[in-house]
Scaffold this active site. Structure first.
Site, short mmCIF file in Angstrom:
data_model
loop_
_atom_site.label_atom_id
_atom_site.label_comp_id
_atom_site.label_asym_id
_atom_site.label_seq_id
_atom_site.Cartn_x
_atom_site.Cartn_y
_atom_site.Cartn_z
N ASN A 44 -9.63 51.82 37.49
CA ASN A 44 -9.59 53.21 37.02
C ASN A 44 -8.41 53.53 36.10
O ASN A 44 -8.52 54.38 35.22
CB ASN A 44 -9.69 54.20 38.19
CG ASN A 44 -8.54 54.11 39.15
OD1 ASN A 44 -7.85 53.08 39.22
ND2 ASN A 44 -8.32 55.16 39.90
N LYS A 64 -4.11 40.00 39.21
CA LYS A 64 -5.57 39.81 39.19
C LYS A 64 -6.15 41.20 38.91
O LYS A 64 -6.29 42.02 39.81
CB LYS A 64 -6.03 39.27 40.55
CG LYS A 64 -7.32 38.48 40.57
CD LYS A 64 -8.56 39.24 40.21
CE LYS A 64 -8.97 40.33 41.16
NZ LYS A 64 -9.99 41.21 40.56
N SER A 75 -9.66 50.11 46.97
CA SER A 75 -10.33 50.87 48.03
C SER A 75 -9.74 50.50 49.40
O SER A 75 -9.21 49.41 49.60
CB SER A 75 -11.82 50.56 48.00
OG SER A 75 -12.01 49.17 48.21
N GLU A 110 -1.89 50.52 48.21
CA GLU A 110 -2.16 51.84 47.61
C GLU A 110 -3.67 52.00 47.64
O GLU A 110 -4.39 51.42 46.83
CB GLU A 110 -1.67 51.86 46.15
CG GLU A 110 -0.17 51.73 45.99
CD GLU A 110 0.58 53.01 46.33
OE1 GLU A 110 -0.06 54.05 46.53
OE2 GLU A 110 1.81 52.95 46.40
N LEU A 111 -4.17 52.78 48.60
CA LEU A 111 -5.62 52.76 48.87
C LEU A 111 -6.30 54.08 48.51
O LEU A 111 -5.77 54.88 47.75
CB LEU A 111 -5.82 52.38 50.33
CG LEU A 111 -5.10 51.08 50.75
CD1 LEU A 111 -5.30 50.78 52.21
CD2 LEU A 111 -5.51 49.90 49.88
N CYS A 163 -7.48 58.12 42.29
CA CYS A 163 -7.25 58.20 43.74
C CYS A 163 -6.62 59.54 44.09
O CYS A 163 -6.72 60.01 45.21
CB CYS A 163 -6.35 57.06 44.18
SG CYS A 163 -4.83 56.99 43.23
N GLU A 219 -14.86 59.63 49.32
CA GLU A 219 -14.20 59.75 48.01
C GLU A 219 -15.30 59.77 46.94
O GLU A 219 -16.05 58.81 46.80
CB GLU A 219 -13.29 58.53 47.84
CG GLU A 219 -12.28 58.64 46.76
CD GLU A 219 -11.39 57.39 46.69
OE1 GLU A 219 -11.79 56.31 47.14
OE2 GLU A 219 -10.28 57.52 46.13
N SER A 243 1.66 62.70 39.52
CA SER A 243 2.13 61.35 39.20
C SER A 243 3.34 61.42 38.27
O SER A 243 3.31 62.12 37.25
CB SER A 243 1.02 60.56 38.52
OG SER A 243 -0.08 60.48 39.39
P1 NAP Z 1 -11.82 47.84 44.87
O1 NAP Z 1 -13.26 47.57 44.84
O2 NAP Z 1 -11.13 47.84 46.19
O3 NAP Z 1 -11.16 46.74 43.90
C1 NAP Z 1 -9.79 46.74 43.64
C2 NAP Z 1 -9.37 45.34 43.23
O4 NAP Z 1 -9.58 44.45 44.34
C3 NAP Z 1 -10.18 44.75 42.08
O5 NAP Z 1 -9.34 43.93 41.31
C4 NAP Z 1 -11.22 43.92 42.82
O6 NAP Z 1 -11.76 42.87 42.05
C5 NAP Z 1 -10.38 43.36 43.93
N1 NAP Z 1 -11.14 42.90 45.09
C6 NAP Z 1 -12.33 43.36 45.56
N2 NAP Z 1 -12.68 42.66 46.67
C7 NAP Z 1 -11.70 41.74 46.89
C8 NAP Z 1 -11.49 40.74 47.87
N3 NAP Z 1 -12.35 40.52 48.86
N4 NAP Z 1 -10.37 39.98 47.79
C9 NAP Z 1 -9.48 40.16 46.80
N5 NAP Z 1 -9.62 41.12 45.83
C10 NAP Z 1 -10.72 41.89 45.89
O7 NAP Z 1 -11.43 49.23 44.19
P2 NAP Z 1 -11.90 49.78 42.78
O8 NAP Z 1 -13.32 50.21 42.91
O9 NAP Z 1 -11.53 48.83 41.70
O10 NAP Z 1 -10.94 51.06 42.62
C11 NAP Z 1 -11.23 52.28 43.16
C12 NAP Z 1 -10.46 52.49 44.45
O11 NAP Z 1 -9.06 52.33 44.21
C13 NAP Z 1 -10.60 53.90 44.98
O12 NAP Z 1 -10.79 53.87 46.38
C14 NAP Z 1 -9.26 54.55 44.65
O13 NAP Z 1 -8.90 55.62 45.47
C15 NAP Z 1 -8.34 53.40 44.80
N6 NAP Z 1 -7.08 53.64 44.06
C16 NAP Z 1 -5.95 53.90 44.77
C17 NAP Z 1 -4.77 54.18 44.11
C18 NAP Z 1 -3.50 54.49 44.87
O14 NAP Z 1 -2.45 54.44 44.26
N7 NAP Z 1 -3.56 54.79 46.14
C19 NAP Z 1 -4.75 54.17 42.71
C20 NAP Z 1 -5.92 53.90 42.02
C21 NAP Z 1 -7.09 53.62 42.71
P3 NAP Z 1 -13.20 43.08 41.32
O15 NAP Z 1 -12.96 44.05 40.27
O16 NAP Z 1 -13.53 41.74 40.81
O17 NAP Z 1 -14.14 43.56 42.37
#
Ligand code: NAP
Length: 483
Positions: A158, A181, A236, A257-258, A291, A388, A448
């Site tokens: 994002n 990564k 996530s 950071e979830l 997020c 979310e 932020s």
């Molecule tokens: P995501 O599906 O959890 O993916 C995040 C990262 O993790 C991507 O690089 C993804 O790779 C990787 N990943 C997925 N499964 C994995 C596994 N089993 N092992 C290792 N790495 C893995 O999240 P997203 O859809 O990209 O982002 C949206 C989420 O991020 C939302 O829930 C949002 O709230 C959260 N977020 C939180 C913050 C904060 O600061 N708290 C900031 C921004 C976003 P792939 O792309 O290859 O799947």
């Protein structure tokens, strides 16, 4: 400004491990443009062996980087900051192409993302320990801060630049090496950043980027390699939990950071026009794919209808379209899956009695478009209040007393950020202290700031990014007892 095709032709598409290198066997995967659903280009698809190569490079570079004077590390970070800013238009267009957001949003992210290099270039020289007489008087206590060592950063799609720089800036400032990564949907921005870091004088191996379409398999060997000392993850909550479990094997230090489910609470004494301005930012910044996005609007019943009417009027000005179109203020969602999720959450709320006050229906493809949408009378039990949404949809619900507003805001397993609007300072502080979240915005819709500690509580994770606190995540504390 370069054209889209010139820009894409100039961005590295190989892995970055001490420079551009092919993935094992030359494997690649496509990067899609969410505005069209068409592939933009292909990037290297790292194998687990490639990830280990990146760790070898990080380990080889670690001691020399830690021994590099902090001033020199800071100056390299500052030089990267200057280079990002000089190429704002390139980074902005690249992010818009791979992530979809409107160009003004991308430009904002470039400035925000670059700032972590400037902030931590200044923090690199302020890593303090302490020297103290033991209370018995018998000895001396020396507290010394050292870099944690080689780190792995896993980042979401994002904010393709800022979610990386928020980790790379402090890690490098502290003297750690790092492998990033990035999300498979948005790998190009991080590859361009790695190239810029190298041009700015960052030694080979200090920062590597491994792009991959199979994130679990490619990161697994790193989490089980005792040379890796830290995992920092943004994404996530579901994936974060899995990674914490996997990190237990080597008791890796972790920062998480979830996900979020931010409440936006408007009290009866709020300035409603200001609350609507804040709501527009809290809801529509980054197209709602943040997020920190306000996920649900709790509005005092005495001002609820006024707020809804003004909010709907402001939202109706939003121009949905391809992010690269200069007229656009709301770009497409990231992919088909996200479009389906947003549509389903709206349909679920409507089927349970919510009223659609604006939007509510995807216009259809090509591309993954969803309009700015406002729902009123959203009943308890609608999924959109507890999940979310990650899209431009605002559900509004009423409350009658401060206690009810606070209880409703806290009724979630998440705890990243909350927003409140009130003119009463005592109420603002009372409610801010009662909110179960890592951050609170008072009469403002964006919180932020690279100089502030960003992070959550509850299932939104732990650890802080930015501020003085951010560098602590990459330092370990050594106590030296001196006779
Ligand atoms: P995501 O599906 O959890 O993916 C995040 C990262 O993790 C991507 O690089 C993804 O790779 C990787 N990943 C997925 N499964 C994995 C596994 N089993 N092992 C290792 N790495 C893995 O999240 P997203 O859809 O990209 O982002 C949206 C989420 O991020 C939302 O829930 C949002 O709230 C959260 N977020 C939180 C913050 C904060 O600061 N708290 C900031 C921004 C976003 P792939 O792309 O290859 O799947």
């Amino acid at each position: 400004m370069v054209s889209e095709s010139e820009l894409l032709a100039s961005v590295p598409t190989q892995l970055w491990i001490g420079g551009p290198v092919d993935a094992t066997g030359g494997a690649t995967f496509p990067v899609e443009n969410p505005a069209t659903g068409e592939p933009l280009t292909h990037v290297a698809d790292a194998s687990p062996e490639d990830a280990v190569r990146a760790l070898d490079a990080a380990v080889a570079a670690q001691d020399a980087w830690a021994a590099t004077p902090a001033r020199e590390r800071g100056e390299i970070l500052r030089a990267v900051y200057e280079r990002i800013i000089a190429r704002t238009e390139d980074f902005a267009l690249l992010m818009t192409l791979e992530m979809g957001k409107a160009l003004p949003e991308s430009r904002n992210e470039v400035r925000y993302g670059a700032e972590f290099f400037r902030w931590f270039s200044e923090e690199a020289v302020r890593i303090h320990g302490r020297y103290q007489t033991a209370p018995t008087g018998a000895g001396r206590i020396i507290v010394h801060k050292q870099p944690v060592g080689p780190c792995l950063a896993i980042t979401p799609w994002n904010f393709p630049l800022a979610m990386g720089t928020r980790k790379i800036g402090p890690a490098l400032a502290a003297g750690c090496t790092m492998i990033v990564k990035p999300a498979s949907a948005t790998p190009l921005t991080m590859l361009l950043l790695a190239q810029l870091c190298s041009e700015a004088g960052l030694p080979d191996g200090v920062l590597s980027v491994i792009t991959s379409s199979h994130s679990g398999a490619v990161t697994e060997p790193l989490l089980n390699d005792s040379r890796l000392r830290k995992l920092t993850f943004t994404g996530s909550t579901g994936v974060g939990k899995k990674l914490v479990e996997k990190s237990a094997n080597k008791l890796l230090r972790t920062s998480m950071e979830l996900g979020g489910n931010a409440p936006f609470v408007v009290f009866d004494d709020a300035d409603i026009d200001e609350a609507v301005k804040g709501a527009m930012l809290a809801k529509l910044r980054n197209g709602g794919e943040a997020c920190t996005a306000a996920n649900r609007f709790h509005v005092h019943n005495s001002v609820r209808e006024e707020f809804i009417e003004k909010f709907a009027a402001a939202m109706s000005e939003v121009k949905l379209g391809a992010g690269a179109d200069p007229e656009t203020t709301l770009g497409p969602l990231i992919n088909e899956e996200q479009l389906t999720t947003v549509s389903e959450l709206v349909d679920d709320a409507v089927s349970k009695g919510a009223q659609v006050r604006l939007g509510g229906k995807a216009p259809g493809g090509p591309g993954y478009y969803y309009p700015a949408t406002l729902l009123s009378d959203v009943p308890e039990g609608a999924r959109i209040l507890s999940e979310e949404v990650f899209g431009p949809v605002a559900p509004v619900i009423g409350f009658d007393t401060e206690e009810q507003g606070l209880a409703a805001a806290n009724d979630t397993e998440f705890g990243l950020v909350a927003y409140i609007y009130t003119r009463d300072l005592n109420r603002a502080l009372r409610v801010a202290e009662g909110l179960e979240s890592g951050m609170v915005g008072v009469n403002r819709g964006v919180i932020s700031d690279p100089a502030a500690p960003f992070g959550g509580v509850k299932e939104s994770g732990f650890g802080r990014e930015g501020g003085f606190e951010g560098i602590e995540e990459y330092l370990s504390t050594k106590y030296i007892a001196l006779q």
